[in-house]
Design an enzyme around this catalytic site. Structure first.
Site, short mmCIF file in Angstrom:
data_model
loop_
_atom_site.label_atom_id
_atom_site.label_comp_id
_atom_site.label_asym_id
_atom_site.label_seq_id
_atom_site.Cartn_x
_atom_site.Cartn_y
_atom_site.Cartn_z
N SER A 72 3.35 -2.31 10.41
CA SER A 72 4.80 -2.41 10.65
C SER A 72 5.40 -3.75 10.23
O SER A 72 6.27 -4.29 10.91
CB SER A 72 5.13 -2.10 12.12
OG SER A 72 4.77 -0.76 12.41
N HIS A 120 -9.45 1.40 5.03
CA HIS A 120 -8.15 1.54 5.70
C HIS A 120 -8.31 2.49 6.89
O HIS A 120 -9.10 3.44 6.84
CB HIS A 120 -7.12 2.08 4.71
CG HIS A 120 -5.73 2.06 5.28
ND1 HIS A 120 -5.27 3.04 6.11
CD2 HIS A 120 -4.74 1.14 5.17
CE1 HIS A 120 -4.02 2.73 6.48
NE2 HIS A 120 -3.69 1.58 5.92
N GLU A 146 -6.65 4.89 7.93
CA GLU A 146 -6.48 6.31 7.64
C GLU A 146 -7.75 6.89 7.02
O GLU A 146 -8.09 8.04 7.27
CB GLU A 146 -5.25 6.50 6.72
CG GLU A 146 -3.96 6.30 7.51
CD GLU A 146 -2.82 5.69 6.72
OE1 GLU A 146 -2.84 5.75 5.48
OE2 GLU A 146 -1.91 5.13 7.36
N LYS A 155 0.09 4.29 -0.29
CA LYS A 155 -0.54 5.50 0.28
C LYS A 155 -0.28 6.69 -0.65
O LYS A 155 -0.27 6.52 -1.87
CB LYS A 155 -0.02 5.74 1.71
CG LYS A 155 -0.16 4.47 2.56
CD LYS A 155 0.09 4.67 4.01
CE LYS A 155 -0.08 3.34 4.73
NZ LYS A 155 0.05 3.45 6.17
N GLU A 168 -5.56 -4.94 10.63
CA GLU A 168 -4.51 -3.95 10.85
C GLU A 168 -4.80 -3.18 12.13
O GLU A 168 -5.57 -2.20 12.11
CB GLU A 168 -4.45 -2.96 9.68
CG GLU A 168 -4.17 -3.58 8.34
CD GLU A 168 -3.54 -2.58 7.38
OE1 GLU A 168 -2.48 -2.88 6.83
OE2 GLU A 168 -4.10 -1.48 7.20
N ASN A 201 0.87 -1.17 0.00
CA ASN A 201 0.00 0.00 0.00
C ASN A 201 0.91 1.23 0.00
O ASN A 201 1.52 1.54 1.01
CB ASN A 201 -0.88 -0.03 1.26
CG ASN A 201 -1.67 1.25 1.45
OD1 ASN A 201 -1.76 2.07 0.55
ND2 ASN A 201 -2.26 1.41 2.64
N GLY A 255 2.50 2.05 10.82
CA GLY A 255 3.49 3.12 10.67
C GLY A 255 4.22 3.47 11.96
O GLY A 255 4.85 4.52 12.05
P1 PGA Z 1 2.87 0.15 7.64
O1 PGA Z 1 1.41 0.44 7.05
O2 PGA Z 1 3.37 -1.12 7.03
O3 PGA Z 1 3.69 1.35 7.23
O4 PGA Z 1 2.72 0.02 9.14
C1 PGA Z 1 0.49 -0.62 6.85
C2 PGA Z 1 -0.78 -0.10 6.25
O5 PGA Z 1 -1.18 1.03 6.54
O6 PGA Z 1 -1.43 -0.81 5.45
#
Ligand code: PGA
Length: 262
Positions: free
Chosen positions: A214, A96, A98, A12, A168, A10, A174
């Site tokens: 992560s 997601h 976010e 983003k 997630e 992803n 992140g």
């Molecule tokens: P990350 O993000 O691997 O940077 O923790 C995962 C995601 O948001 O799908």
């Protein structure tokens, strides 16, 4: 049964068209054919076109990061399923964290997007996961169940076979603080049980469920080798072609390991 695993990136809001081309040029020559897995890259909408050309005839499939639930209409700034199909998108990330928390998307809206995608034969990657304060209050299963139930509310068992789910935990995204593989496996097993209740045991066995938060080349194997975890959704580490390639290699290694036990 052995489900085909998924290594999904992803991106983003990262990478211009030029940067996406450079990524493909670095990534593709180092790839070989991998057993037992699908590789999915979800770039921003603006990079779909260049990547559609770059990935043609390779094992890499394209996904998008969002979609509107209506097939068309007066929805300024939105994008439709058929527009994504023109780029050959096979997957779309929906719900997601976010989008839920920054853009205030509701589980009901997520459920409508999931339905539209399944009707059009695109696989939603439906994201669910609890916030830290919810985990601390012991609410993980309640939150995940609610997001899941509303996300799949409109699906028939046949449509549900298109589903991919990503667990997630919000506090792991992140942050460099991944869940433990055992904790992730437990929540993912719970999601599978919920799918059996909502549809039937056959659908529950069929649907791929990923872990995200992560994920790195160093920890990916420990997640994917778990019985119920069928791959990962990777943010930060997927932006680097070398790291994403290692994640793909490690996912194949987990597939081989799991097939021994099957
Ligand atoms: P990350 O993000 O691997 O940077 O923790 C995962 C995601 O948001 O799908």
């Amino acid at each position: 049964m052995s489900r085909l695993l998924i290594a999904a990136g992803n991106w983003k809001m990262h990478k211009t068209m030029e940067e996406a081309s450079a990524y493909a040029e670095a990534f593709l020559p180092r790839m070989r054919m991998y057993r037992g897995l699908e590789i999915v890259v979800c770039p921003p909408f603006t990079a779909l076109s260049v990547l559609q050309s770059a990935f043609r005839g390779t094992q890499v499939q394209l996904g998008a990061q969002n979609v509107h639930w209506e097939p068309q209409g007066a929805f300024t700034g939105e994008i439709s399923v058929r527009m994504l199909q023109e780029f050959g998108c096979r997957y779309v990330i929906v719900g997601h964290s976010e989008r839920r928390h920054i853009f205030r998307e509701t589980s009901e809206e997520v459920g409508r997007k999931v339905k539209t995608l399944c009707v059009f034969g695109i696989s939603p990657i439906l994201c669910v996961g609890e916030k830290l304060e919810e985990r601390d209050r012991g609410k993980t299963y309640e939150v995940v169940r609610e997001q899941l139930q509303k996300g799949i509310a409109h699906l028939s068992p046949e449509e549900a076979r298109n589903l991919v789910i990503a667990y997630e935990p919000v506090w792991a995204i992140g942050t460099g603080r991944a869940a433990t593989p055992e904790d992730a496996e437990e929540v993912i097993r719970f999601i599978r049980e919920e799918l059996a209740r909502a549809f039937n045991p056959h659908v529950a066995e069929y649907v791929r469920i990923l872990y995200g938060g992560s994920v790195t080349p160093d920890n990916v194997f420990s997640f994917v080798v778990q019985k119920n975890i069928d791959g990962t959704l990777v943010g930060g580490a997927s932006l680097d072609p070398s790291k994403f390639l290692s994640i793909v290699e490690e996912t194949e290694r987990a597939f081989i390991e799991k097939s021994k036990g099957a």
